[in-house]
Design a protein around this motif. Structure first.
Motif, PDB file in Angstrom:
ATOM      1  N   LYS A 196       0.634 -13.502  12.570  1.00  0.00           N
ATOM      2  CA  LYS A 196      -0.566 -13.616  13.407  1.00  0.00           C
ATOM      3  C   LYS A 196      -0.801 -12.373  14.268  1.00  0.00           C
ATOM      4  O   LYS A 196      -1.261 -12.449  15.396  1.00  0.00           O
ATOM      5  N   GLY A 197      -0.437 -11.223  13.740  1.00  0.00           N
ATOM      6  CA  GLY A 197      -0.664  -9.965  14.446  1.00  0.00           C
ATOM      7  C   GLY A 197       0.429  -9.583  15.418  1.00  0.00           C
ATOM      8  O   GLY A 197       0.312  -8.584  16.110  1.00  0.00           O
ATOM      9  N   ASN A 198       1.522 -10.342  15.455  1.00  0.00           N
ATOM     10  CA  ASN A 198       2.619 -10.033  16.375  1.00  0.00           C
ATOM     11  C   ASN A 198       3.628  -9.057  15.785  1.00  0.00           C
ATOM     12  O   ASN A 198       4.444  -8.499  16.511  1.00  0.00           O
ATOM     13  N   ARG A 199       3.597  -8.885  14.462  1.00  0.00           N
ATOM     14  CA  ARG A 199       4.505  -7.958  13.788  1.00  0.00           C
ATOM     15  C   ARG A 199       3.719  -7.181  12.745  1.00  0.00           C
ATOM     16  O   ARG A 199       2.700  -7.638  12.233  1.00  0.00           O
ATOM     17  N   PHE A 200       4.239  -6.013  12.410  1.00  0.00           N
ATOM     18  CA  PHE A 200       3.611  -5.166  11.411  1.00  0.00           C
ATOM     19  C   PHE A 200       4.672  -4.632  10.464  1.00  0.00           C
ATOM     20  O   PHE A 200       5.736  -4.196  10.909  1.00  0.00           O
ATOM     21  N   ILE A 201       4.385  -4.666   9.160  1.00  0.00           N
ATOM     22  CA  ILE A 201       5.247  -4.041   8.170  1.00  0.00           C
ATOM     23  C   ILE A 201       4.670  -2.661   7.902  1.00  0.00           C
ATOM     24  O   ILE A 201       3.513  -2.541   7.472  1.00  0.00           O
ATOM     25  N   VAL A 202       5.436  -1.623   8.188  1.00  0.00           N
ATOM     26  CA  VAL A 202       4.970  -0.246   7.993  1.00  0.00           C
ATOM     27  C   VAL A 202       5.199   0.106   6.535  1.00  0.00           C
ATOM     28  O   VAL A 202       6.337   0.233   6.081  1.00  0.00           O
ATOM     29  N   LEU A 203       4.115   0.244   5.777  1.00  0.00           N
ATOM     30  CA  LEU A 203       4.198   0.443   4.327  1.00  0.00           C
ATOM     31  C   LEU A 203       4.416   1.899   3.936  1.00  0.00           C
ATOM     32  O   LEU A 203       5.282   2.196   3.114  1.00  0.00           O
ATOM     33  N   SER A 204       3.615   2.808   4.482  1.00  0.00           N
ATOM     34  CA  SER A 204       3.738   4.212   4.093  1.00  0.00           C
ATOM     35  C   SER A 204       2.946   5.090   5.048  1.00  0.00           C
ATOM     36  O   SER A 204       2.170   4.618   5.858  1.00  0.00           O
ATOM     37  N   LYS A 205       3.159   6.396   4.885  1.00  0.00           N
ATOM     38  CA  LYS A 205       2.349   7.374   5.600  1.00  0.00           C
ATOM     39  C   LYS A 205       1.022   7.516   4.884  1.00  0.00           C
ATOM     40  O   LYS A 205       0.926   7.239   3.692  1.00  0.00           O
TER      41      LYS A 205
END
Length: 80
Positions: A69-78
């Motif tokens: 719900k927008g509390n975490r983010f998975i950083v996929l790539s640059k």
């Protein structure tokens, strides 16, 4: 949801989400192998170390997947 941001600092990791007033702290970020620094030792020849992935640096633009719900983010790539 897909989100974009800019790395504000690496240690501690902090990413400013586009359109948000707050930067996300490391505790809210999940890093994929594509954004984690990696090196490997070279065997034979003169040896040494090879950089496989430079990892994140301040100022890098990143693409992320918004979860929890927008509390975490998975950083996929640059991004470019």
């Amino acid at each position: 949801d897909i989100a974009f941001g800019t790395v504000q600092s690496v240690s501690p990791l902090s990413i400013q989400i586009d359109g948000s007033a707050q930067a996300m702290p490391a505790s809210a970020l999940v890093l994929t192998s594509g954004v984690v620094a990696k090196t490997a030792s070279v065997r034979g020849g003169s040896g040494g170390t090879v950089v496989i992935n430079e990892g994140l640096a301040a100022g890098d633009r990143v693409v992320m997947l918004r979860v929890s719900k927008g509390n975490r983010f998975i950083v996929l790539s640059k991004t470019q």
